[in-house]
Design an enzyme around this catalytic site. Structure first.
Site, PDB file in Angstrom:
ATOM      1  N   ARG A 138       0.867  -1.180   0.000  1.00 52.17           N
ATOM      2  CA  ARG A 138       0.000   0.000   0.000  1.00 52.17           C
ATOM      3  C   ARG A 138       0.901   1.227   0.000  1.00 52.17           C
ATOM      4  O   ARG A 138       1.698   1.434   0.917  1.00 52.17           O
ATOM      5  CB  ARG A 138      -0.895   0.028   1.230  1.00 52.17           C
ATOM      6  CG  ARG A 138      -1.702   1.328   1.350  1.00 52.17           C
ATOM      7  CD  ARG A 138      -2.501   1.369   2.628  1.00 52.17           C
ATOM      8  NE  ARG A 138      -3.216   2.628   2.765  1.00 52.17           N
ATOM      9  CZ  ARG A 138      -2.943   3.542   3.689  1.00 52.17           C
ATOM     10  NH1 ARG A 138      -1.977   3.350   4.563  1.00 52.17           N
ATOM     11  NH2 ARG A 138      -3.659   4.662   3.751  1.00 52.17           N
ATOM     12  N   ASP A 177      -3.240   4.695  -2.845  1.00 48.17           N
ATOM     13  CA  ASP A 177      -4.476   5.231  -2.258  1.00 48.17           C
ATOM     14  C   ASP A 177      -5.084   6.341  -3.116  1.00 48.17           C
ATOM     15  O   ASP A 177      -6.287   6.583  -3.058  1.00 48.17           O
ATOM     16  CB  ASP A 177      -4.185   5.775  -0.861  1.00 48.17           C
ATOM     17  CG  ASP A 177      -4.834   4.940   0.232  1.00 48.17           C
ATOM     18  OD1 ASP A 177      -5.676   4.094  -0.082  1.00 48.17           O
ATOM     19  OD2 ASP A 177      -4.489   5.144   1.404  1.00 48.17           O
ATOM     20  N   HIS A 190     -15.652   7.146   4.965  1.00 48.29           N
ATOM     21  CA  HIS A 190     -14.600   6.376   5.637  1.00 48.29           C
ATOM     22  C   HIS A 190     -14.283   7.103   6.938  1.00 48.29           C
ATOM     23  O   HIS A 190     -13.651   8.168   6.928  1.00 48.29           O
ATOM     24  CB  HIS A 190     -13.358   6.272   4.753  1.00 48.29           C
ATOM     25  CG  HIS A 190     -12.252   5.476   5.379  1.00 48.29           C
ATOM     26  ND1 HIS A 190     -11.882   4.233   4.926  1.00 48.29           N
ATOM     27  CD2 HIS A 190     -11.447   5.736   6.441  1.00 48.29           C
ATOM     28  CE1 HIS A 190     -10.892   3.776   5.669  1.00 48.29           C
ATOM     29  NE2 HIS A 190     -10.619   4.671   6.597  1.00 48.29           N
ATOM     30  N   LEU A 191     -14.725   6.526   8.052  1.00 46.95           N
ATOM     31  CA  LEU A 191     -14.588   7.188   9.345  1.00 46.95           C
ATOM     32  C   LEU A 191     -13.662   6.370  10.240  1.00 46.95           C
ATOM     33  O   LEU A 191     -14.032   5.295  10.735  1.00 46.95           O
ATOM     34  CB  LEU A 191     -15.953   7.346  10.037  1.00 46.95           C
ATOM     35  CG  LEU A 191     -17.088   7.942   9.201  1.00 46.95           C
ATOM     36  CD1 LEU A 191     -18.344   8.099  10.056  1.00 46.95           C
ATOM     37  CD2 LEU A 191     -16.671   9.263   8.592  1.00 46.95           C
ATOM     38  N   GLY A 192     -12.453   6.853  10.411  1.00 45.79           N
ATOM     39  CA  GLY A 192     -11.496   6.222  11.301  1.00 45.79           C
ATOM     40  C   GLY A 192     -10.656   7.311  11.929  1.00 45.79           C
ATOM     41  O   GLY A 192     -11.148   8.406  12.188  1.00 45.79           O
ATOM     42  N   GLY A 233      -8.274   8.729  10.302  1.00 49.40           N
ATOM     43  CA  GLY A 233      -8.432   9.625   9.159  1.00 49.40           C
ATOM     44  C   GLY A 233      -9.866   9.560   8.688  1.00 49.40           C
ATOM     45  O   GLY A 233     -10.507   8.503   8.767  1.00 49.40           O
ATOM     46  N   MET A 258     -12.809   8.090  19.690  1.00 45.45           N
ATOM     47  CA  MET A 258     -14.236   8.383  19.649  1.00 45.45           C
ATOM     48  C   MET A 258     -14.999   7.650  20.744  1.00 45.45           C
ATOM     49  O   MET A 258     -15.921   8.206  21.364  1.00 45.45           O
ATOM     50  CB  MET A 258     -14.801   8.030  18.272  1.00 45.45           C
ATOM     51  CG  MET A 258     -16.300   8.288  18.127  1.00 45.45           C
ATOM     52  SD  MET A 258     -16.762  10.028  18.444  1.00 45.45           S
ATOM     53  CE  MET A 258     -16.156  10.789  16.933  1.00 45.45           C
ATOM     54  N   GLU A 275      -8.683  -3.080   3.061  1.00 39.31           N
ATOM     55  CA  GLU A 275      -7.747  -2.594   2.054  1.00 39.31           C
ATOM     56  C   GLU A 275      -6.779  -3.688   1.607  1.00 39.31           C
ATOM     57  O   GLU A 275      -6.385  -3.741   0.431  1.00 39.31           O
ATOM     58  CB  GLU A 275      -6.977  -1.392   2.618  1.00 39.31           C
ATOM     59  CG  GLU A 275      -7.864  -0.184   2.836  1.00 39.31           C
ATOM     60  CD  GLU A 275      -7.253   0.860   3.749  1.00 39.31           C
ATOM     61  OE1 GLU A 275      -7.445   2.056   3.500  1.00 39.31           O
ATOM     62  OE2 GLU A 275      -6.587   0.456   4.729  1.00 39.31           O
TER      63      GLU A 275
END
Length: 358
Positions: free
Chosen positions: A81, A138, A192-194, A196, A265, A340
């Site tokens: 990646r 990416d 895409h919630l992480g 990043g 979170m 991924e």
């Protein structure tokens, strides 16, 4: 089998996948080059390893795989990646010397992300010089966006120098499209919630617009990144702190951490503090605001999909975002696991098949 490698500044994540995309092994080394030492995890077992650099870390990972019964001959190729392919590396490819040189040239575009990717490539080349290596980027999923979507309104000489919107999390979004298969909605808003955070308007299976731009800093509020911030405010920070320190603050001390002191979170949702409630509300509002703009430029939306650690695991955040989008009326909502590594394997096995066919 294919070894999929995702290298961070102090870590190596590796997954071994078969041609049918089933997983044979998964491991991680963390703490590479750290004073406290490194730790290797493989198949649930943990052990301390000597990994002062990525080369030694890669040696330790390959040794652990051998110890788990994976012979060198079982691994026929490796794929990495790579965060930033720039304007030229817009599809998965074999990592020739020329391709590696372009990745090195793109370090100025991704100074925090491409160097670890290069370290992984060089470490594996030293450990297994016989092994063909491939790269998946990416940024590649967004490469087909129009110039209207990617250009900043700055003088042409800067645009020609590569200052434009690129977009990130492309492997996650490509994997989402693959998982939908024939059921893919024509107009899909993906979140895409992480750690990043980004959003992508996907129309007809292709990236139409996305929230991240020149770097992964732009877009909604993130765990430690500020998200969108006025350029003049960035210049003020740079003037007061210096460029390097301003960059560090915006990337590692901002976002949820800057608002409430924690980048986690789950911790913030469980906290009763006013700062935590404000940070979560700020996060949700920024997502809703970004979503509205992407839906508008896409000409509407047929479905919404959440992925990433927060997107997959926090029903509360998904619910609050959808409350903010209730003006859409009834719209299908999906939760899609981010994978991924499997997308990298999918792309690379396709390349290997094409090479065999030639």
């Amino acid at each position: 089998m294919l070894l999929v490698v995702n290298t961070g500044s102090s870590s190596i994540r590796a997954a071994l996948l078969r041609a049918d995309l089933t997983e044979a092994a998964r491991g991680r080394i963390s703490g590479i080059g750290q004073r406290q030492g490194a730790e290797l995890t493989l198949g649930g077992a943990r052990q301390a390893v000597d990994a002062p650099d990525h080369g030694r870390g890669m040696d330790a990972m390959l040794a652990a795989l051998r110890g788990a019964g994976v012979a060198d001959a079982d691994i026929t190729a490796a794929s990495h990646r790579i965060v930033h392919g720039g304007a030229d590396l817009t599809r998965p490819m074999r990592l020739t010397e020329a391709a590696i040189a372009v990745i090195e040239d793109n370090v100025t575009l991704a100074p925090l992300h491409n160097p670890p990717g290069l370290a992984g490539i060089h470490a594996l080349a030293a450990a297994r010089p016989d092994l063909p290596q491939y790269g998946c980027f990416d940024t590649a999923f967004h490469a087909g966006q129009s110039e209207l979507a990617t250009a900043y309104a700055i003088p042409e000489r800067f645009r020609a120098a590569g200052i434009r919107r690129y977009g990130f999390h492309g492997l996650s979004y490509a994997g989402m499209v693959a998982q939908f298969g024939a059921e893919l909605p024509e107009r899909l808003l993906a979140l895409h919630l992480g750690a990043g955070v980004s959003l992508c308007a996907i129309r007809g299976g292709r990236s139409f617009a996305t929230s991240m731009g020149y770097s992964p800093l732009s877009g909604p509020t993130m765990a430690t990144r500020s998200g969108d911030i006025d350029g003049m405010a960035v210049l003020r920070l740079a003037e007061e702190l210096g460029i390097a320190e301003a960059g560090r603050v915006l990337n590692t001390e901002s976002g949820l951490r800057g608002l409430a002191g924690s980048a986690d979170m789950k911790t913030l949702l469980e906290s009763g503090s006013e700062a935590a409630r404000f940070a979560v509300a700020h996060f949700v509002r920024s997502l809703v605001q970004q979503a509205g703009g992407l839906i508008a430029v896409m000409g509407g939306v047929d479905a919404i999909a959440f992925t990433g650690g927060i997107g997959e695991n926090s029903a509360e955040i998904r619910g609050r975002v959808m409350d903010g989008l209730r003006w859409l009326g009834d719209v299908a909502v999906h939760v899609v696991p981010a994978d991924e590594e499997r997308q990298i394997a999918r792309d690379t096995f396709a390349l290997l098949a094409a090479e065999d066919a030639r």
